[in-house]
Design a protein around this motif. Structure first.
Motif, PDB file in Angstrom:
ATOM      1  N   VAL A 189       1.248  -0.998   0.434  1.00 51.20           N
ATOM      2  CA  VAL A 189       0.412   0.433   0.047  1.00 51.20           C
ATOM      3  C   VAL A 189       0.520   1.165   0.139  1.00 51.20           C
ATOM      4  CG1 VAL A 189      -1.389   1.481   1.305  1.00 51.20           C
ATOM      5  CG2 VAL A 189      -1.695  -1.320   1.112  1.00 51.20           C
ATOM      6  N   ASP A 190       0.614   1.981  -1.045  1.00 55.97           N
ATOM      7  CA  ASP A 190       1.215   2.941  -1.341  1.00 55.97           C
ATOM      8  C   ASP A 190       0.282   4.096  -1.094  1.00 55.97           C
ATOM      9  OD1 ASP A 190       2.470   5.382  -1.983  1.00 55.97           O
ATOM     10  OD2 ASP A 190       2.880   4.916  -3.812  1.00 55.97           O
ATOM     11  N   PRO A 191       0.821   4.781   0.395  1.00 55.90           N
ATOM     12  CA  PRO A 191      -0.394   6.337   1.152  1.00 55.90           C
ATOM     13  C   PRO A 191      -0.426   7.504   0.019  1.00 55.90           C
ATOM     14  CG  PRO A 191       0.702   5.178   2.678  1.00 55.90           C
ATOM     15  CD  PRO A 191       1.472   4.272   1.623  1.00 55.90           C
ATOM     16  N   HIS A 192       1.385   7.190  -0.764  1.00 52.52           N
ATOM     17  CA  HIS A 192       1.358   8.882  -0.880  1.00 52.52           C
ATOM     18  C   HIS A 192       0.849   8.246  -3.353  1.00 52.52           C
ATOM     19  CE1 HIS A 192       2.489  10.659   2.697  1.00 52.52           C
ATOM     20  NE2 HIS A 192       3.433   9.406   2.402  1.00 52.52           N
ATOM     21  N   ALA A 193       0.452   7.218  -3.478  1.00 55.59           N
ATOM     22  CA  ALA A 193       0.237   7.150  -4.484  1.00 55.59           C
ATOM     23  C   ALA A 193      -0.712   8.403  -5.379  1.00 55.59           C
ATOM     24  CB  ALA A 193      -0.609   6.032  -4.895  1.00 55.59           C
ATOM     25  N   PRO A 194       0.029   8.487  -6.747  1.00 52.29           N
ATOM     26  CA  PRO A 194      -1.241  10.076  -7.526  1.00 52.29           C
ATOM     27  C   PRO A 194      -2.081  10.015  -7.676  1.00 52.29           C
ATOM     28  CG  PRO A 194       1.521   9.372  -8.336  1.00 52.29           C
ATOM     29  CD  PRO A 194       0.935   8.081  -7.508  1.00 52.29           C
ATOM     30  N   GLY A 195      -2.758   8.039  -7.944  1.00 54.44           N
ATOM     31  CA  GLY A 195      -4.015   8.029  -7.678  1.00 54.44           C
ATOM     32  C   GLY A 195      -5.058   7.068  -6.742  1.00 54.44           C
ATOM     33  N   GLY A 196      -4.516   7.633  -5.941  1.00 54.59           N
ATOM     34  CA  GLY A 196      -5.070   6.827  -4.720  1.00 54.59           C
ATOM     35  C   GLY A 196      -5.561   7.823  -3.911  1.00 54.59           C
ATOM     36  N   THR A 197      -6.587   7.359  -2.855  1.00 56.54           N
ATOM     37  CA  THR A 197      -7.064   8.209  -2.152  1.00 56.54           C
ATOM     38  C   THR A 197      -7.393   8.460  -0.339  1.00 56.54           C
ATOM     39  OG1 THR A 197      -8.615   6.023  -1.670  1.00 56.54           O
ATOM     40  CG2 THR A 197      -9.300   7.512  -3.898  1.00 56.54           C
ATOM     41  N   MET A 198      -5.730   8.695   0.002  1.00 55.00           N
ATOM     42  CA  MET A 198      -5.619   9.353   1.571  1.00 55.00           C
ATOM     43  C   MET A 198      -4.377  10.027   1.512  1.00 55.00           C
ATOM     44  SD  MET A 198      -4.153   5.094   1.660  1.00 55.00           S
ATOM     45  CE  MET A 198      -3.328   4.679   4.187  1.00 55.00           C
ATOM     46  N   ARG A 199      -4.346  10.302   3.104  1.00 57.84           N
ATOM     47  CA  ARG A 199      -3.270  11.504   2.858  1.00 57.84           C
ATOM     48  C   ARG A 199      -2.497  10.407   4.267  1.00 57.84           C
ATOM     49  NH1 ARG A 199      -1.796  14.323  -0.934  1.00 57.84           N
ATOM     50  NH2 ARG A 199      -3.598  15.466  -2.260  1.00 57.84           N
TER      51      ARG A 199
ATOM     52  N   TYR B 146     -10.333   2.544   5.839  1.00 56.48           N
ATOM     53  CA  TYR B 146     -11.345   3.944   5.769  1.00 56.48           C
ATOM     54  C   TYR B 146     -11.271   4.485   4.555  1.00 56.48           C
ATOM     55  CZ  TYR B 146     -13.846   3.486  11.111  1.00 56.48           C
ATOM     56  OH  TYR B 146     -13.969   2.662  11.642  1.00 56.48           O
ATOM     57  N   THR B 147     -10.304   4.699   3.924  1.00 57.20           N
ATOM     58  CA  THR B 147      -9.925   6.111   2.310  1.00 57.20           C
ATOM     59  C   THR B 147      -8.924   5.708   1.672  1.00 57.20           C
ATOM     60  OG1 THR B 147      -7.631   6.888   3.351  1.00 57.20           O
ATOM     61  CG2 THR B 147      -9.574   7.703   4.249  1.00 57.20           C
ATOM     62  N   ALA B 148      -8.142   3.745   1.688  1.00 54.92           N
ATOM     63  CA  ALA B 148      -7.564   3.708   0.837  1.00 54.92           C
ATOM     64  C   ALA B 148      -8.296   3.167  -0.387  1.00 54.92           C
ATOM     65  CB  ALA B 148      -6.651   2.643   1.101  1.00 54.92           C
ATOM     66  N   SER B 149      -7.987   2.692  -1.725  1.00 53.75           N
ATOM     67  CA  SER B 149      -8.539   2.261  -2.980  1.00 53.75           C
ATOM     68  C   SER B 149      -7.398   1.772  -3.704  1.00 53.75           C
ATOM     69  CB  SER B 149      -9.313   3.457  -3.878  1.00 53.75           C
ATOM     70  OG  SER B 149      -8.283   4.989  -3.869  1.00 53.75           O
ATOM     71  N   LYS B 150      -7.777   1.278  -4.572  1.00 55.80           N
ATOM     72  CA  LYS B 150      -7.836   0.415  -6.288  1.00 55.80           C
ATOM     73  C   LYS B 150      -6.371   0.924  -5.812  1.00 55.80           C
ATOM     74  CE  LYS B 150      -8.048  -1.779 -10.414  1.00 55.80           C
ATOM     75  NZ  LYS B 150      -8.852  -1.942 -10.999  1.00 55.80           N
ATOM     76  N   GLY B 151      -6.370   2.835  -6.491  1.00 57.57           N
ATOM     77  CA  GLY B 151      -4.938   3.377  -6.336  1.00 57.57           C
ATOM     78  C   GLY B 151      -4.198   3.225  -5.761  1.00 57.57           C
ATOM     79  N   ASN B 152      -4.325   2.932  -4.081  1.00 58.86           N
ATOM     80  CA  ASN B 152      -2.600   3.077  -3.067  1.00 58.86           C
ATOM     81  C   ASN B 152      -2.852   1.853  -3.290  1.00 58.86           C
ATOM     82  OD1 ASN B 152      -5.365   5.144  -2.055  1.00 58.86           O
ATOM     83  ND2 ASN B 152      -3.577   5.551  -1.900  1.00 58.86           N
ATOM     84  N   LEU B 153      -2.747   0.527  -4.202  1.00 56.36           N
ATOM     85  CA  LEU B 153      -2.494  -0.548  -3.988  1.00 56.36           C
ATOM     86  C   LEU B 153      -1.996  -0.869  -5.287  1.00 56.36           C
ATOM     87  CD1 LEU B 153      -5.562  -3.012  -3.401  1.00 56.36           C
ATOM     88  CD2 LEU B 153      -4.562  -1.451  -2.283  1.00 56.36           C
TER      89      LEU B 153
END
Length: 455
Positions: A407-417, A434-441
């Protein structure tokens, strides 16, 4: 499946070994052998940590996760209707029995066409892996050849899976165009898939067969009896629906004078490897029976909101010692994400506890003691699911398969901070739920193999 090169993964690992507790191993080393099995876990404070890291680096076996990333066990989805993926997000406005007859059975019947089946099964498995589902428990269709194809596709894409040919022969509840012609045909087809999985030259324990009576209403007594005998003979996993809705629960009571759980047990279908989807209307006696048999429940909180007419009493089941994991229930649940399933499990438990009727006094409105938090949901989606399946998955421990998500919390397409000056590692895990999405994987491993993304 050829052997992998042994490797050592360096990073911050998060898992939930026990219900309601999490363990975070910052800067740990996880050593994996050539079969993708964890052989050692070395925390940062261990005296041998530095030497192990140095040896792995010198041999070229060290794989370093990016700074500020987290490695989680892969998600275990305990209830998926693989052929229903094309209708994900559709037909959610009708009762269960109407949904089956008018929408679902016609779609599933199309899987007699293997080209149709391949197109949609390939998309499903690829999408699930990208969403972090490393182990999937699949209902296929009534068709033996299409069910074999799903096995092939899981092996091709490297997903750990359990696949069942759906058995359904009751002419009163199944359409003529989509059912087993007889109990014998349903049993023979189930046995054919079991044999296919066992003899598959590319399968080395990645895919397992599942005996799959769709649910009691769709099966005649001879079919249930025959599948129960097959379960006794082969020791395979068993999956079915159990007391999902008012209609389904009431049907079984009217037909047998006993609950779904009692009926399944009568036919020999309640075993340590049985997974009961939904189970919303379990009695206390049902829960005690399930616990006694060692079976488990696939809690599907999102689809329950659409079709079940009730909230599964999760805390009550756990208090009775019932094994529980989570399921998306594609397509009764309109998401392929186990992260979404975790969130809905939390939300459903809160609504059960607080109640939903504002005209009632607060003290009468809900069911006290029902809520769960993110740590319980995370456990159910990982180690809990592995425990239900009786498989060594869902934890970072020696002897377990290395099925994992980066899990990359800072992925450009992610939804978490995640803020390094505010958030602890435990805070970050909570934010993932609570806030991650496919973009953070950023990457997914199954059995030590990177099957999606890149590290």
């Amino acid at each position: 499946m050829t052997d992998l090169r042994s490797k050592t993964i360096a990073g911050t690992f998060c898992h939930a070994p026990e219900l309601g507790s999490i363990e975070i191993l910052r800067d740990a080393l996880v050593e994996i052998d050539g079969r993708g099995t964890i052989v050692a876990v070395t925390p940062a404070g261990d005296p041998g940590h530095a030497a192990k890291r140095a040896r792995a680096a010198e041999s070229g076996a060290l794989v370093e996760a990016p700074a500020e990333s987290y490695i989680l066990p892969g998600f275990v989805d305990l209830h998926i209707h693989a052929p229903q993926y094309p209708q994900l997000g559709k037909a959610l406005d009708v009762p269960l029995e109407v949904w089956l007859q008018q929408h679902t059975f016609p779609l599933e019947a199309r899987y007699a066409d293997l080209a149709f089946a391949r197109r949609h099964y390939e998309a499903l498995v690829e999408d699930l892996i990208a969403n972090g589902t490393t182990t999937a428990l699949y209902f296929a269709t009534q068709h033996v050849e299409a069910s074999k194809l799903l096995v092939d596709i899981c092996l091709e894409q490297g997903q750990r899976a359990l696949v069942g040919k759906v058995a359904m022969d009751n002419p009163a509840e199944c359409p003529d165009y989509y059912r087993d012609a007889s109990a014998e045909e349903g049993i023979t087809g189930t046995k054919a898939l079991i044999d296919y999985v066992a003899a598959h030259p590319e399968n080395h324990g990645l895919v397992h067969p599942v005996i799959t009576p769709r649910f009691v209403p769709s099966c005649t007594d001879p079919l249930l009896e025959g599948l129960g005998e097959l379960a006794r003979q082969c020791g395979c996993h068993v999956q079915t629906h159990c007391s999902e809705s008012d209609w389904a629960h009431g049907y079984v009571l009217d037909r047998f004078g006993r609950t779904d759980a009692e009926t399944l047990d009568r036919f020999g279908l309640m075993t340590r490897r049985t997974v009961l989807a939904h189970s919303n209307f379990l009695t206390d006696g049902d829960m005690e029976l399930i616990h006694a048999r060692g079976a488990g429940v696939a809690h599907c909180p999102l689809s329950n909101a659409y079709f079940a007419n009730a909230v599964f009493p999760l805390r009550a089941a756990l208090a009775k010692g019932v094994r529980v994991g989570l399921g998306t229930d594609i397509s009764g649940g309109p998401t392929a994400s186990m992260i979404e399933a975790q969130r809905m499990a939390i939300a459903a438990s809160r609504m059960l506890e607080t109640g939903v009727d504002p005209t009632l006094p607060q003290a009468e409105r809900g069911r006290p003691g029902s809520r769960i938090d993110f740590d319980v949901a995370f456990h159910l989606a990982t180690a809990g699911g592995g425990d239900v399946l009786d498989l060594p998955i869902g934890l970072f421990r020696p002897g377990f398969h290395f099925d994992a998500i980066l899990v990359d919390p800072h992925a450009p397409g992610g939804t978490m901070r995640v803020w390094d000056d505010i958030d602890s590692d435990a805070d970050a895990l909570q934010k993932i739920v609570y806030t991650a999405s496919k973009g953070n994987l950023a990457a997914v491993w199954i059995g030590g193999r990177e099957v999606a993304g890149t590290l």
